[in-house]
Write an enzyme that holds these catalytic residues in place. Structure first.
Site, PDB file in Angstrom:
ATOM      1  N   GLU A 166      -9.495   8.800   0.896  1.00  0.00           N
ATOM      2  CA  GLU A 166     -10.073   7.566   0.346  1.00  0.00           C
ATOM      3  C   GLU A 166     -10.334   7.707  -1.147  1.00  0.00           C
ATOM      4  OE1 GLU A 166     -10.253   4.827   1.939  1.00  0.00           O
ATOM      5  OE2 GLU A 166     -10.337   5.338   4.062  1.00  0.00           O
ATOM      6  N   ARG A 170      -8.376   5.195  -3.633  1.00  0.00           N
ATOM      7  CA  ARG A 170      -9.204   4.179  -4.299  1.00  0.00           C
ATOM      8  C   ARG A 170      -9.599   4.599  -5.714  1.00  0.00           C
ATOM      9  NH1 ARG A 170     -12.576   1.111   0.444  1.00  0.00           N
ATOM     10  NH2 ARG A 170     -11.580   2.130   2.185  1.00  0.00           N
ATOM     11  N   ASP A 299       0.129   5.205   9.184  1.00  0.00           N
ATOM     12  CA  ASP A 299       0.691   4.182   8.279  1.00  0.00           C
ATOM     13  C   ASP A 299       1.184   4.627   6.896  1.00  0.00           C
ATOM     14  OD1 ASP A 299      -2.002   4.564   7.593  1.00  0.00           O
ATOM     15  OD2 ASP A 299      -2.620   2.505   7.952  1.00  0.00           O
ATOM     16  N   GLU A 433      -3.510  -6.260   4.836  1.00  0.00           N
ATOM     17  CA  GLU A 433      -2.128  -5.908   5.213  1.00  0.00           C
ATOM     18  C   GLU A 433      -1.207  -7.095   5.468  1.00  0.00           C
ATOM     19  OE1 GLU A 433      -4.851  -4.521   6.539  1.00  0.00           O
ATOM     20  OE2 GLU A 433      -4.752  -2.552   5.587  1.00  0.00           O
TER      21      GLU A 433
HETATM   22  C1  DMJ Z   1      -7.152   0.316   2.494  1.00  0.00           C
HETATM   23  O1  DMJ Z   1      -8.070   1.257   2.054  1.00  0.00           O
HETATM   24  C2  DMJ Z   1      -5.742   0.811   2.346  1.00  0.00           C
HETATM   25  O2  DMJ Z   1      -4.857  -0.253   2.420  1.00  0.00           O
HETATM   26  C3  DMJ Z   1      -5.382   1.840   3.386  1.00  0.00           C
HETATM   27  O3  DMJ Z   1      -4.027   2.214   3.292  1.00  0.00           O
HETATM   28  C4  DMJ Z   1      -5.637   1.275   4.769  1.00  0.00           C
HETATM   29  N1  DMJ Z   1      -6.937   0.684   4.912  1.00  0.00           N
HETATM   30  C5  DMJ Z   1      -7.515  -0.110   3.878  1.00  0.00           C
HETATM   31  C6  DMJ Z   1      -7.371  -1.609   4.029  1.00  0.00           C
HETATM   32  O4  DMJ Z   1      -7.343  -2.130   5.285  1.00  0.00           O
END
Ligand code: DMJ
Length: 541
Positions: A166, A170, A299, A433
């Site tokens: 994260e 971010r 993912d 998404e």
């Molecule tokens: C975000 O922090 C990013 O897109 C991550 O890849 C998946 N989850 C969240 C948003 O849903």
């Protein structure tokens, strides 16, 4: 023997000293201890300031095309774009007023919010995540306020245990994008300082990083819930883009080497049915449970294989091959059509396909479209079509709800089609998404239905998630009187509103030939061979 004795004595002495210190501490008052901590902190800040003044090596910047463009000519599209900008301002202003410096905002309680992914410190996650969206929307005063806060307050020498993934997507992603867009050195310096704090997480027997690391002590560990102490594929597999940029900007190969080591290790491993399991044990180097997902836990690993190739100006063909192989196995084992004709991506659990798709999985529509060009056997048309089918399915998951917002997960089983069944899967937490996929599909097809679907989502968010103190997630998208979860997620500003804004902008804003978006929607420039040090330096190969 002598050496052993010497070591034993040293350990004994250290131990006694620590005991003495602990006893001394216990005698001290709370205030004294706090004062000591503060002095420690100030010392570290001073040291960091000294380091700050050391300039990073100059590097030729890549082509930064299309950062101030995108104004649509059509007044209707302009109006929609302005509405999205207004929503961004509402989200930002309320965070500014009630949550400033905290990681996120509680828009109903009107105070700061945080979760364990950000650790116990106030690291201003929303500020860092929102910067590039503010920039492309032309909200320059707000951008400057954010920059000032980062300059004065963002400190990584804190005793706080954070999620490596994260913080990478971010914070490092957000800081790097802010740097490339604005050219302000402070963002680059902070990104590099923070990356240095994440490096101890890689000190495992295999080099597969821990999920969490304490920024001060460098001690790492994994989530208690993850299959027998495993690290998570989508976490250790979503570092490549940011780490390559860090090596590019600093001239230090350490970041590049860390992520290439992960890649090499994965390449050597057997994959059940050609699929990558979500769990890998960083001590033994063995897979954990054989679960595979294109949604949560898997993912962005697949996303970063494709994007590694794109950001290298399509020279990293090894990454492209890994992507193509993985996608072929996914298509064979996880992608199905429901009885009602909806294409969905299920989850593989110990030899069995679960006919359930997560909101998170919906990003894959955009990924298939983005990877169409350059696909194996020239199946570009096929992958664009697959992207369109996933976009359609995900739109259905929104359209079949009362609020016209999508649930967290939906099933294709026992007569159920694109609908959530379990109560705890009916929430919508401002995730991006589905809108992300609409935007990629729009860029590649210009089919007006994607703008129409994006506008439906904008209106639903504004109607059901907007409160006077910001935007909140909702707990049940099938209920006409939903309750709020009272969290304004930082990715709402970083991703959801950015993708919506891009959907109603012209394609010359952040063109995909020049920019690759990290998984948190932070745009990083393609490193064209002509102006990278990466290509010329054998250490990076
Ligand atoms: C975000 O922090 C990013 O897109 C991550 O890849 C998946 N989850 C969240 C948003 O849903």
């Amino acid at each position: 023997r002598e050496e052993e004795e010497r070591l034993r004595n040293k350990i004994r002495a250290d131990h006694e000293k620590a005991l003495e210190e602990a006893k001394e501490k216990l005698k001290k008052s709370r205030d004294e201890i706090q004062a000591e901590i503060q002095t420690e902190k100030n010392k570290v800040v001073q040291e960091l300031k000294k380091k700050d003044s050391k300039p990073l090596p100059p590097v030729p910047l890549p082509n930064l095309i299309g950062i101030n463009s995108g104004e649509p000519a059509d007044p209707d599209i302009q109006e929609k774009r302005n509405k999205i900008k207004e929503m961004m301002k509402h989200a930002w202003d309320n965070y500014r007023q009630y949550g400033w410096g905290h990681n996120e905002l509680k828009p109903i309680a009107r105070k700061g919010h945080s979760t364990n992914i950000f650790g116990s410190s106030q690291m201003g996650a929303t500020i860092v995540d929102a910067l590039d969206t503010l920039y492309i929307m032309g909200l320059h005063d707000e951008f400057r306020e954010g920059q000032e806060w980062i300059d004065k307050n963002l400190d990584f020498s804190v005793n706080s245990e954070v999620s490596v993934f994260e913080v990478n997507i971010r914070f490092i992603g957000g800081l790097l994008a802010a740097y490339y867009l604005s050219g302000q050195e402070v963002f680059k310096i902070k990104a590099v300082q923070l990356a240095g704090k994440l490096l101890p997480a890689f000190n495992t027997p295999t080099g597969i990083p821990w999920a969490m690391v304490n920024l001060k002590s460098g001690v790492g560990r994994n989530w208690g819930w993850a299959s027998a102490g495993s690290s998570i594929l989508a976490e250790f597999g979503t570092l490549h883009m940011e780490f390559v940029h860090l090596s590019y900007l600093t001239g230090d190969p350490v970041y590049y080497n860390k992520v290439m080591h992960i890649r090499k290790l994965l390449q050597k491993m057997d994959r059940p049915n050609g699929l990558y399991p979500n769990y890998l044990n960083p001590r033994t180097g063995r897979w954990g449970q054989h679960h595979t997902s294109v949604g949560g836990l898997g993912d962005s690993f697949y996303e970063y294989l494709l994007k590694a190739w794109l950001m290298s100006d399509k020279t990293d063909t090894e990454a492209r091959k890994m992507y193509d192989d993985a996608i072929e196995a996914i298509e064979k084992h996880l992608i199905r059509k429901s009885n009602g004709g909806l294409t969905f991506i299920g989850e593989w659990k110990n030899g069995h396909l679960e006919r359930k798709m997560g909101h998170l999985t919906c990003f894959a529509g955009g990924m298939f479209a983005l990877g169409a060009d350059g696909s194996r056997d020239d199946k570009a048309g096929h992958y664009l079509q697959l992207g369109a089918e996933i976009a359609h399915t995900c739109h259905e998951s929104y359209d079949r709800t009362t609020l016209k917002l999508g649930p967290e997960a939906f099933k294709f089983d026992g007569g159920v089609e694109a609908v959530a069944v379990r109560q705890n899967e009916k929430y919508y937490i401002l995730r991006p998404e589905v809108i992300e996929t609409y935007w990629y599909m729009w860029r590649f097809t210009h089919d007006p239905k994607y703008r129409q679907w994006g506008w439906e989502a904008t209106q639903a968010i504004d109607k059901y998630c907007r409160v006077s103190g910001g935007f909140s997630g909702v707990k049940d998208v099938y209920s006409s009187s939903p309750t709020y979860d009272d969290v304004q997620q930082s990715f709402f500003l970083a991703e959801t509103l950015k993708y919506l804004y891009l959907l109603f902008s012209n394609d010359d804003l952040l063109p995909l030939d020049n920019w690759v978006f990290n998984t948190e929607a932070h745009p990083l420039p393609v490193l064209h061979l002509a102006n990278t040090t990466l290509s010329g330096n054998p250490a990076y190969r």
